[in-house]
Design a protein around this motif. Structure first.
Motif, short mmCIF file in Angstrom:
data_model
loop_
_atom_site.label_atom_id
_atom_site.label_comp_id
_atom_site.label_asym_id
_atom_site.label_seq_id
_atom_site.Cartn_x
_atom_site.Cartn_y
_atom_site.Cartn_z
N ASN A 99 0.82 -1.21 0.00
CA ASN A 99 0.00 0.00 0.00
C ASN A 99 0.85 1.27 0.00
O ASN A 99 0.46 2.31 0.50
CB ASN A 99 -1.00 0.01 1.18
N LEU A 100 2.04 1.13 -0.59
CA LEU A 100 2.95 2.26 -0.80
C LEU A 100 3.00 2.52 -2.30
O LEU A 100 3.37 1.64 -3.08
CB LEU A 100 4.34 1.88 -0.28
N PHE A 101 2.59 3.71 -2.74
CA PHE A 101 2.47 4.01 -4.16
C PHE A 101 3.44 5.13 -4.55
O PHE A 101 3.51 6.15 -3.86
CB PHE A 101 1.03 4.39 -4.50
N PHE A 102 4.17 4.92 -5.64
CA PHE A 102 5.19 5.87 -6.07
C PHE A 102 4.80 6.54 -7.38
O PHE A 102 4.33 5.88 -8.31
CB PHE A 102 6.52 5.15 -6.27
N PHE A 103 5.04 7.83 -7.43
CA PHE A 103 4.77 8.60 -8.64
C PHE A 103 5.91 9.61 -8.83
O PHE A 103 6.66 9.90 -7.89
CB PHE A 103 3.44 9.35 -8.53
N THR A 104 6.01 10.14 -10.03
CA THR A 104 6.95 11.23 -10.31
C THR A 104 6.14 12.42 -10.76
O THR A 104 5.21 12.29 -11.55
CB THR A 104 7.97 10.81 -11.38
N SER A 105 6.48 13.58 -10.26
CA SER A 105 5.76 14.80 -10.62
C SER A 105 5.74 14.96 -12.14
O SER A 105 6.78 14.83 -12.80
CB SER A 105 6.45 16.01 -9.96
N PRO A 106 4.57 15.21 -12.72
CA PRO A 106 4.46 15.27 -14.19
C PRO A 106 5.37 16.32 -14.81
O PRO A 106 5.50 17.44 -14.29
CB PRO A 106 2.98 15.62 -14.41
N SER A 107 5.98 15.95 -15.92
CA SER A 107 6.86 16.89 -16.60
C SER A 107 6.63 16.82 -18.10
O SER A 107 6.08 15.85 -18.63
CB SER A 107 8.33 16.58 -16.30
N ARG A 108 7.07 17.88 -18.78
CA ARG A 108 6.99 17.93 -20.25
C ARG A 108 8.29 17.49 -20.89
O ARG A 108 8.42 17.51 -22.11
CB ARG A 108 6.65 19.36 -20.68
N GLY A 109 9.26 17.11 -20.07
CA GLY A 109 10.54 16.69 -20.59
C GLY A 109 11.65 17.61 -20.12
O GLY A 109 11.47 18.45 -19.24
N THR A 110 12.81 17.44 -20.72
CA THR A 110 13.99 18.20 -20.32
C THR A 110 14.37 19.20 -21.39
O THR A 110 13.92 19.13 -22.54
CB THR A 110 15.18 17.26 -20.05
N GLY A 111 15.19 20.16 -20.99
CA GLY A 111 15.66 21.18 -21.93
C GLY A 111 16.72 22.01 -21.24
O GLY A 111 17.30 21.60 -20.24
N THR A 112 16.99 23.17 -21.79
CA THR A 112 17.99 24.05 -21.20
C THR A 112 17.42 25.44 -20.99
O THR A 112 16.56 25.90 -21.74
CB THR A 112 19.25 24.15 -22.09
N VAL A 113 17.91 26.08 -19.94
CA VAL A 113 17.66 27.49 -19.69
C VAL A 113 19.03 28.12 -19.50
O VAL A 113 19.71 27.84 -18.52
CB VAL A 113 16.79 27.71 -18.43
N GLY A 114 19.43 28.92 -20.48
CA GLY A 114 20.81 29.41 -20.46
C GLY A 114 21.75 28.22 -20.60
O GLY A 114 21.65 27.42 -21.53
N SER A 115 22.63 28.07 -19.62
CA SER A 115 23.59 26.96 -19.66
C SER A 115 23.16 25.78 -18.80
O SER A 115 23.89 24.80 -18.68
CB SER A 115 24.96 27.45 -19.16
N GLU A 116 21.95 25.85 -18.21
CA GLU A 116 21.51 24.83 -17.27
C GLU A 116 20.58 23.82 -17.93
O GLU A 116 19.66 24.19 -18.66
CB GLU A 116 20.79 25.47 -16.08
N SER A 117 20.81 22.54 -17.62
CA SER A 117 19.89 21.48 -18.04
C SER A 117 18.79 21.37 -17.00
O SER A 117 19.08 21.20 -15.81
CB SER A 117 20.64 20.15 -18.16
#
Length: 355
Positions: A308-326
């Motif tokens: 009865n332990l359920f795992f999820f990951t916060s929804p995302s649209r994917g990865t990308g960059t902002v300036g030099s940051e991934s």
């Protein structure tokens, strides 16, 4: 079931060169007071769930003793009440779990929250829903109490470096709209001892791969029994997977579930030596906010098991960059649906939105 894999001595070093350190916003970080916080950060909840499952007077006596020695943090200091979300579901609890891996070979210097989990405990305490927020999620970070940091968008884990636990509470509450009731932090140094006290944990690897860290273990596809050091190594791996940090989150979730399953079924309550080692390793590793009672939490979580332990990951649209940051870009619409269900303690909706 195979024993933990110990790699034969391969050619030293990673042929692809040293892994690049994750980029984090610059600025002077708030240093943790006595310890750094561990990656597998739900051990605190698992420990109190285990002792609660015992139901004996001995468990209560142990917890009273342990509770006196557990470090406390001012998690809600400098968190203005007027900006906090209202409590929408009386009786439910939302626990923010933070961790960083100060010994991770891929880690950088400074204080960062590498693991961020919102653990929802429904009013009836019949389950727990754990939502991992990727550490690189790009979010607005409120200005720190000293006014020197924040007040702009950044990776979510920058909040811990800039303003410690209180700024993490503010950032996560602003991002999710969920009021955080308690905070749990775990010292990574105790992770190995905790698993070893349980006699190891069984993990199923999704594929065969070799660790990029010494001693370069090979993890075979399928189930295997891992000791603390091996499970720790497994939980760190991400560069061999196409989805990168999402694989690391997935491995963390596997280890958390395996710890609880092992604790509930491994006969530890009937083995005083193992119980002592487990409780002491856990109490040495755990810090909680000043308002959390471990004894009360143990009682409330006595029915918690892997099933009865359920795992999820916060929804995302994917990865990308902002300036030099991934970075990871949140899927605002899906995240809003998920966290609104958490806020209202609508467990079926949480499961539907998180699946």
């Amino acid at each position: 079931m195979s024993r933990p894999e110990q790699a034969a001595a391969p050619t030293p070093g990673d042929p692809s060169g040293p892994p690049a350190a994750a980029s984090t916003p610059s600025g002077v970080g708030a240093r943790p007071k006595r310890r750094r916080w561990g990656r597998i950060a739900l051990v605190a909840l698992l420990a109190v769930a285990l002792l609660g499952a015992g139901g004996a007077v001995a468990g209560a006596l142990w917890l009273r003793s342990v509770e006196r020695g557990v470090d406390r943090v001012d998690a809600f200091a400098e968190v203005p009440e007027q900006e906090r979300p209202a409590t929408a579901a009386r009786g439910a609890l939302n626990v923010m779990v933070l961790g960083s891996d100060s010994r991770d070979p891929d880690g950088t210097q400074g204080s960062r929250a590498d693991t961020i989990i919102v653990a929802h405990l429904p009013k009836d305490r019949s389950s727990a829903e754990l939502i991992s927020i990727p550490r690189d999620t790009w979010v607005p970070v409120p200005r720190s109490a000293d006014g020197r940091q924040g007040g702009r968008e950044a990776k979510i884990n920058a909040a811990y470096a800039w303003g410690g636990v209180p700024l993490m509470v503010r950032t996560v509450e602003q991002f999710t709209g969920v009021r955080i009731d308690h905070v749990v932090l775990v010292d990574f140094a105790g992770f190995r001892e905790i698993i070893d006290a349980l006699g190891g944990v069984e993990i199923t690897s999704e594929k065969t791969f070799t660790s990029i860290h010494p001693p370069f273990r090979t993890f075979r596809q399928g189930p295997q029994l891992m000791d603390g050091e091996t499970a720790l190594d497994y939980a760190r791996q991400r560069k061999q997977f196409a989805d990168g940090d999402f694989a690391r989150i997935r491995h963390q979730q596997q280890v958390i579930k395996a710890i609880l399953d092992r604790a509930a079924s491994g006969g530890i309550l009937a083995n005083p030596g193992r119980l002592n080692a487990f409780v002491r390793a856990t109490s040495d590793s755990v810090s909680v906010d000043r308002g959390m009672s471990l004894l009360d939490m143990a009682t409330q979580l006595r029915g918690l098991r892997g099933g009865n332990l359920f795992f999820f990951t916060s929804p995302s649209r994917g990865t990308g960059t902002v300036g030099s940051e991934s970075v990871v870009f949140a899927d605002d619409r899906r995240a809003r649906t998920l966290y609104d269900a958490v806020r209202r303690d609508a467990v079926k909706e949480i499961v539907a939105a998180g699946s």
